[in-house]
Structure formats: C-alpha cells, structure tokens
Design a protein around this motif. Structure first.
Motif, PDB file in Angstrom:
ATOM      1  N   VAL A   6       0.854  -1.196   0.000  1.00  0.00           N
ATOM      2  CA  VAL A   6       0.000   0.000   0.000  1.00  0.00           C
ATOM      3  C   VAL A   6       0.888   1.244   0.000  1.00  0.00           C
ATOM      4  O   VAL A   6       1.971   1.234   0.591  1.00  0.00           O
ATOM      5  N   PRO A   7       0.433   2.285  -0.667  1.00  0.00           N
ATOM      6  CA  PRO A   7       1.225   3.513  -0.601  1.00  0.00           C
ATOM      7  C   PRO A   7       1.099   4.126   0.790  1.00  0.00           C
ATOM      8  O   PRO A   7       0.050   3.996   1.432  1.00  0.00           O
ATOM      9  N   PHE A   8       2.136   4.733   1.265  1.00  0.00           N
ATOM     10  CA  PHE A   8       2.014   5.448   2.544  1.00  0.00           C
ATOM     11  C   PHE A   8       2.519   6.878   2.381  1.00  0.00           C
ATOM     12  O   PHE A   8       3.259   7.190   1.439  1.00  0.00           O
ATOM     13  N   LEU A   9       2.112   7.698   3.325  1.00  0.00           N
ATOM     14  CA  LEU A   9       2.582   9.081   3.347  1.00  0.00           C
ATOM     15  C   LEU A   9       2.866   9.442   4.801  1.00  0.00           C
ATOM     16  O   LEU A   9       2.022   9.226   5.675  1.00  0.00           O
ATOM     17  N   ALA A  10       4.054   9.912   5.045  1.00  0.00           N
ATOM     18  CA  ALA A  10       4.421  10.334   6.410  1.00  0.00           C
ATOM     19  C   ALA A  10       4.648  11.839   6.420  1.00  0.00           C
ATOM     20  O   ALA A  10       5.168  12.409   5.452  1.00  0.00           O
ATOM     21  N   ILE A  11       4.241  12.468   7.518  1.00  0.00           N
ATOM     22  CA  ILE A  11       4.393  13.931   7.647  1.00  0.00           C
ATOM     23  C   ILE A  11       5.311  14.237   8.839  1.00  0.00           C
ATOM     24  O   ILE A  11       5.488  13.390   9.717  1.00  0.00           O
ATOM     25  N   PRO A  12       5.848  15.444   8.887  1.00  0.00           N
ATOM     26  CA  PRO A  12       6.673  15.784  10.062  1.00  0.00           C
ATOM     27  C   PRO A  12       5.841  15.649  11.346  1.00  0.00           C
ATOM     28  O   PRO A  12       4.678  16.079  11.382  1.00  0.00           O
ATOM     29  N   TYR A  13       6.459  15.070  12.349  1.00  0.00           N
ATOM     30  CA  TYR A  13       5.755  14.832  13.622  1.00  0.00           C
ATOM     31  C   TYR A  13       5.148  16.112  14.186  1.00  0.00           C
ATOM     32  O   TYR A  13       4.040  16.102  14.716  1.00  0.00           O
ATOM     33  N   TYR A  14       5.872  17.227  14.050  1.00  0.00           N
ATOM     34  CA  TYR A  14       5.363  18.450  14.692  1.00  0.00           C
ATOM     35  C   TYR A  14       3.994  18.845  14.143  1.00  0.00           C
ATOM     36  O   TYR A  14       3.238  19.563  14.792  1.00  0.00           O
ATOM     37  N   ALA A  15       3.710  18.390  12.896  1.00  0.00           N
ATOM     38  CA  ALA A  15       2.489  18.862  12.220  1.00  0.00           C
ATOM     39  C   ALA A  15       1.293  17.939  12.437  1.00  0.00           C
ATOM     40  O   ALA A  15       0.220  18.180  11.894  1.00  0.00           O
ATOM     41  N   TRP A  16       1.453  16.899  13.238  1.00  0.00           N
ATOM     42  CA  TRP A  16       0.333  15.956  13.374  1.00  0.00           C
ATOM     43  C   TRP A  16      -0.816  16.623  14.142  1.00  0.00           C
ATOM     44  O   TRP A  16      -0.645  17.642  14.801  1.00  0.00           O
ATOM     45  N   ALA A  17      -1.990  16.028  14.008  1.00  0.00           N
ATOM     46  CA  ALA A  17      -3.199  16.501  14.701  1.00  0.00           C
ATOM     47  C   ALA A  17      -3.611  17.907  14.288  1.00  0.00           C
ATOM     48  O   ALA A  17      -4.178  18.643  15.080  1.00  0.00           O
ATOM     49  N   ASN A  18      -3.310  18.262  13.068  1.00  0.00           N
ATOM     50  CA  ASN A  18      -3.820  19.534  12.548  1.00  0.00           C
ATOM     51  C   ASN A  18      -4.956  19.312  11.563  1.00  0.00           C
ATOM     52  O   ASN A  18      -5.448  20.252  10.962  1.00  0.00           O
ATOM     53  N   ARG A  19      -5.328  18.032  11.369  1.00  0.00           N
ATOM     54  CA  ARG A  19      -6.454  17.739  10.478  1.00  0.00           C
ATOM     55  C   ARG A  19      -7.453  16.903  11.282  1.00  0.00           C
ATOM     56  O   ARG A  19      -7.727  17.223  12.435  1.00  0.00           O
ATOM     57  N   ASP A  20      -7.979  15.832  10.687  1.00  0.00           N
ATOM     58  CA  ASP A  20      -8.987  15.027  11.390  1.00  0.00           C
ATOM     59  C   ASP A  20      -8.373  14.303  12.586  1.00  0.00           C
ATOM     60  O   ASP A  20      -7.209  13.910  12.556  1.00  0.00           O
ATOM     61  N   VAL A  21      -9.194  14.087  13.587  1.00  0.00           N
ATOM     62  CA  VAL A  21      -8.739  13.304  14.742  1.00  0.00           C
ATOM     63  C   VAL A  21      -8.575  11.857  14.281  1.00  0.00           C
ATOM     64  O   VAL A  21      -9.416  11.329  13.566  1.00  0.00           O
ATOM     65  N   GLY A  22      -7.507  11.238  14.677  1.00  0.00           N
ATOM     66  CA  GLY A  22      -7.307   9.844  14.265  1.00  0.00           C
ATOM     67  C   GLY A  22      -6.050   9.273  14.873  1.00  0.00           C
ATOM     68  O   GLY A  22      -5.389   9.902  15.702  1.00  0.00           O
ATOM     69  N   GLU A  23      -5.722   8.067  14.417  1.00  0.00           N
ATOM     70  CA  GLU A  23      -4.515   7.409  14.918  1.00  0.00           C
ATOM     71  C   GLU A  23      -3.262   8.133  14.426  1.00  0.00           C
ATOM     72  O   GLU A  23      -3.281   8.769  13.372  1.00  0.00           O
TER      73      GLU A  23
END
Ligand code: FUB
Ligand code: ZN
Length: 640
Positions: A615-632
C-alpha cells in the motif's frame, strides 16, 4: 570555563520561510489568545488582590507563573516587533504586579490573599520560589527588550527579600524550591544587574538541595505533618534525594529536572565550578542516551510527570510534556556554551523541531501538553485510568487548568533568535540554520551576518558577512550529526570539510572580508532510525527522520490500524515538498505492507493465513500531526 556567549535575541531577526511565519503567528495569534485566556480565567485580575475568602476561583498557587511567562514572551516579541497594543497591555499588568508587592518586598498572589499565614512554610509543594523565578525572568526580559525598569526594580526588591529569608546565616531558612526555576532566573538577574548576591543565592539553592537533615522533612514536621505522607513518592520526585553533585540519573518530575540542570549549568559557568559541570555532563548522558524520546521529549510517565528508568520509553503512554522538551532546549543551550560541542546542539535541535514544536497547532491557537509518539483516540476516551484527562488528549486544547505549556511555548518561540548564534574570543558559532539576519558583537567590532535557507526542508544555507573591516576569526558552522557528506564553499571555492570538523562544527578560520559568502550544503536523505534494543516498545520498528525532523504516520493519510503497517527494508523512500499540505511540508512517501482486510467478519483470532498487500504510505513531520482530522498517529513503524 564557559567559552561562548549566546548572541542575544535582540540582535537576531528571524525572517526565513520556516521560522519567520511561526514567530509571526506566535506574536499575532498566540500571544493575544493567551492574554485573553489569562484574563478570562482570572489570572490577570488576581494581581489586584481583591479576592476574599469564601469567593469562588481562589488564585491558584502558581498562576503568577503563567502571567510571568506571557510577559516574558511579549518582551522578546516587542524587541524585534514593536506593537503598541501589546506594549500597553504589558505595562498595565506590570502596574498591577508592582502594586501587589508587599511592604517587605514579598510578591505572590496566592500567599497574599488566600493563605497569608503560610508564606514560605511549604517549599516542597507550593511553588513560591518557582513563581518568583518566572517573575524574575519576565522582569529581566522586559528590561532588556524595552529598557523599562519598573518590573526589574520590583523583582530586585523581591529577590533581595528572598535573600534575607533564605541562606546559611543565623535565623535564615536553609530551604530550596520544590519546583526548581528560580536558580536559573537568579543567574539571569545577576547577569543583568551585576549583583553577586543573586548568583550566591542561586548557588545556595543548588547546593542545599538534597542535604541532610532533609529540609522538606523539617518543614513538614513544622507544619505538623508526617514527612513520609508525601504522596508523590520519595524525594527523587523533586530531585532532592541526593545532593545534586552526587546525582547521576535523571529522576522525578521532568520539567523540574530540566530547570534544575539548566540552573546548575549556569552556576557552573559563572563560578567555574568544574565539579558541578561534571554532574551536569553525567546527567546529560543519562537523559540523552537512555531516557529521551527520538522527538526530544522527556518524562515518560504521566504519573508524577516524570522520568522512570533507563530505556523505558513507551510510545502511546508517553507524557513528554511540552514544557519538559522546552526545558531540555534551555539546558542544551547552556551546555553548548562551555565548549561549543555539537552534541548539545544536536539535542537542542531535535527537541526544538519535534517535541517542542508539536506543542502548538499550525494556526497558533491550540496546544498539546503531552506529546505521545503513538495515538489511538479511542484509548484516550475509554481509558481514563491510563490517560490523564485534557493533558493527554489526542487533540490540541485551547487552554489547560494547569496552563504551564502554552506560555512556555510562546516565550521560547519569541526568543528563538537567542539560540542561533554564539560568540567567543575570535569565534563566531552558527548553531541553527534559520533564515534572517544578525548583528554579532565580536572582538570589539560588529559582524553583520545574514542567512538564506529553506531549512529544514532543504539543507543548503547561504551565509553572507558584512564587516566594518577585514577581521580574523573562526566561523564555526554546525554540521549536524545526521548530516553525512556535507559540502562547503567560501566565495564559490570548495573547501575541504573533513579536516575542519571538530566536535560537530566546521571551524573555518581566516581573514574574513566584507562581502564574503559561505555556502553549506547538508544533504537530507530520508533516514530509517532504530532505537537501542533495550527500548522494548521500539523493537522491530523504525522511525523516519529527514534532516532534524522526525516523521509520523496519520490515519487521515494512511487509513486505520496503523500498527498493522510494516515497512520493508528495501522499500524506496521518497521525499517531496507539498506546498498545500499543512502549511507546506516535505512528506515522505513509499509503499508499505499491510494485511488484506478480508474474512474477519465474526472473528477475533484465526490461524495466520492473511495475505499481505503493498500500500502507498505518506508520512508527515511529527510536529504537524493533529492539525487535520482526529485519528490514529504512529512514529515507530514495524519493519519487515
Ligand atoms: O508545577 C508547575 C508546572 O505545572 C510544571 O512545571 C508542569 O509540569 C505542571 O505540573
Ligand atoms: Zn507544561
């Protein structure tokens, strides 16, 4: 003993594409929001000392510190960005603070209006010296930023009063704070006033800690309490289990520890106390080699907000308080000044770009208190026995009952310029690559330096020097430990880097001319990081890092059940700048494997026959997490 001095935040302008907008959001959004919160929650009005017993919302015993940190942040911001409204607001609050000072110099809201009979009777729990420390820091910053002395004079009077109460003399208390902070603040006060009594008091507090008979036992008995009834465990909670010079492992409440170690480094620097510095080094090794998250977060457990034991770094239950990562930045900066050793700058940068920056949302309006490395929002909702309400929420909050983190973030971001450069005799250090300009006093002259860079997205940095006349000095450029195969040019000519690099810095010594240009290239391949095998939560897993940034996977990009994702060793990892995502970030993409989700209806367990699919994956910088939908969210991904 200390070779370097940080170049003041007053002399550094941050304008580059990464930190420039962040500082601006901090100034234009975060500071006003925090002011409103301080007002709304009663923290500002409390200074008017109008609260009476029986009324609701009694001033909490460390509200003073929240206001102080906000003033300090405002001061740094005002130094580089004049702002009429902010300046008026600060001056008004300062007037209230000054009016709240008692005849003898004492200054604390709670112990003036709520329990005046209990002044200085419970240093272990009640934060009087901690609040004093934050007020001192605010006063020093505001004076340095604006030249206005009012708050500084108030805090000098208070510090003078404290120096009469505490000390080794007859009739004085041999106590020290349960929550450290005042030690480093007193060193700042000493540096700005030149009055040695403040340095002596800082040293006294540091040296008294942990001595026997134990002061916290004595004062508990005086209160008629059984010292053993202290419900936060033994005195390692507040680092008073041993005299500080004998401490070798980081124990207890993480923020307290970081502030203490910072104060120890300050006192060692000012007094030339090598033994104290060695204690700092030992503690540093323990923290950074055994007790720190890859994000620079420290303090693994919510229970006591504290350090636990070596290699205990759970990802989902990580506490890693924002203030603790900020405290680590403070401590690292102090350690860095002794020898200009890049290992301290590496940790400073790790904490700054990851465990600190994750504490604030991209719009500057919401804050994390805890900074976990793995999140299942359902767990937070259903396991209040494990996750501290609000503090460990999987979404950033507007404010907290215990609001230490938001104004701490504001003051660090506003003073970031003070972490970028240092100067010593014949030496100019560049620790962080941050776009902008600086005026750096060096050997009686002023060097004007400007940096152009897209760091941390790209590793190329252009540094231009403007000099009053030719000058011989060493320009020490940090080569981060993650950077392999760095390249350097001076005025377009390649310079062989290897012979110049010592302790993490390329030291370029020459007769510099006005207009000289240095270019540095730090390649930023995607790195798979592994943790020491003793970190059981990370075994069989890798984390992705590129440059100083640690990456994470979010459900919104990768679907649910992130724990089922696995990265093969051979997988190609590509990085790409996405302008429209999260304010513009470099993402990491590739393919991972996960089980095909078929045949699971009515089953919880079955013989293992699942097919794997790519499956394709996409990782973002940790500092930027939780700026969109709530989730894992997940930092450490399984490796196959
Ligand atoms: O106790 C004051 C502050 O509140 C600490 O530094 C934080 O950890 C939080 O407990
Ligand atoms: Zn905090």
């Amino acid at each position: 003993m200390r070779r370097l001095t940080p170049v003041s935040w007053k002399n550094v302008r941050i304008e580059g594409p990464f930190w420039g907008p962040r500082q601006e959001v901090n100034r234009a959004v975060t500071l006003p929001i925090e002011y409103e919160q301080l007002k709304k929650t009663g923290r500002l009005d409390a200074w008017k000392l109008e609260w009476k017993p029986g009324q609701p919302n009694p001033p909490h015993h460390f509200w003073d510190s929240d206001v102080a940190k906000w003033i300090e942040a405002a001061a740094y911001s005002l130094a580089t960005h004049p702002d009429e409204q902010l300046s008026r607001r600060v001056d008004e609050v300062i007037d209230w603070i000054a009016a709240a000072q008692q005849e003898d110099g004492y200054l604390n809201i709670h112990f003036t209006v709520v329990e005046p009979e209990n002044r200085w009777k419970n240093l272990r729990d009640m934060h009087e010296l901690y609040c004093a420390g934050h007020l001192i820091e605010a006063a020093v910053a505001y004076y340095e930023a604006t030249g206005k002395r009012k708050l500084l004079d108030v805090l000098c009077r208070y510090a003078d009063h404290i120096a009469t109460v505490f000390g080794p003399g007859p009739g004085q208390k041999r106590g020290y704070p349960g929550h450290e902070e005042i030690e480093l603040a007193l060193v700042k006060l000493y540096r700005v006033t030149g009055k040695k009594r403040y340095l002596d008091l800082a040293k006294f507090f540091i040296d008294e800690r942990g001595r026997l008979p134990h002061y916290f036992d004595l004062e508990a008995r005086e209160r008629g309490e059984d010292p053993k009834a202290f419900d936060l465990g033994k005195y390692d909670y507040n680092q008073s289990h041993l005299p500080v010079r004998e401490q070798t492992t980081a124990e207890g409440h993480a923020v307290r520890a970081m502030y203490l170690y910072s104060g120890m480094a300050d006192v060692a620097a000012e007094t030339g106390d090598r033994e104290l510095f060695r204690a700092c080094e030992r503690l540093w090794e323990n923290v950074t080699e055994r007790r720190m998250y890859i994000t620079g977060g420290v303090g693994s457990s919510a229970n006591g907000e504290r350090f636990t034991y070596d290699y205990d770094l759970p990802n989902d239950l990580a506490y890693a308080e924002t203030c603790a990562a900020i405290g680590l930045v403070f401590w690292a900066q102090r350690m860095l000044q002794f020898e200009g050793d890049g290992r301290y700058a590496d940790v400073l940068e790790r904490a700054l770009y990851n465990g600190v920056l994750s504490g604030v949302s991209l719009d500057g309006k919401r804050f994390f208190y805890a900074n976990p490395l793995e999140v299942d929002p359902q767990a937070y909702l259903c396991r209040p026995d494990l996750y501290r309400p609000q503090a460990m929420a999987p979404t950033r909050q507007e404010w907290f009952g215990c609001a230490c983190c938001p104004p701490n973030l504001a003051r660090l971001l506003a003073s970031l310029g003070g972490y970028v450069y240092s100067q010593g005799k014949g030496e100019l250090y560049v620790h962080l690559y941050v776009g902008g300009s600086a005026e750096i006093p060096l050997d009686g002259q002023v060097v004007h330096l400007s940096q152009e860079t897209r760091y941390p997205w790209e590793g190329s940095v252009r540094i231009a020097l403007r000099l009053p006349s030719e000058m011989r000095f060493t320009l020490a450029l940090r080569i981060p430990s993650w950077a392999e195969k760095a390249n350097l040019w001076v005025n377009g000519q390649v310079v062989e880097l290897e012979p110049l690099v010592q302790r993490g810095y390329a030291r370029v010594k020459r007769l510099w001319q006005d207009g000289d240009v240095v270019e540095l290239d730090l390649p930023m391949p995607v790195m798979r990081m592994e943790a020491h095998p003793a970190v059981r939560d990370d075994c069989g897993r890798v984390a992705l890092q590129r440059g100083p940034l640690v990456y994470c996977f979010e459900e919104v990009d990768n679907g649910p059940y992130l724990a089922d994702l696995a990265l093969s060793r051979e997988a190609t990892l590509r990085s790409r700048y996405m302008e429209d995502l999260l304010g513009g970030v470099v993402v990491i993409e590739g393919t991972a494997r996960r089980r095909v989700l078929t045949g699971w209806e009515h089953q919880l367990y079955r013989p293992a026959w699942s097919q794997m699919r790519e499956v394709p994956f996409l990782a973002i910088p940790y500092y930027a997490w939780a700026n969109r939908d709530v989730g894992e969210m997940l930092v450490w991904i399984r490796e196959v």
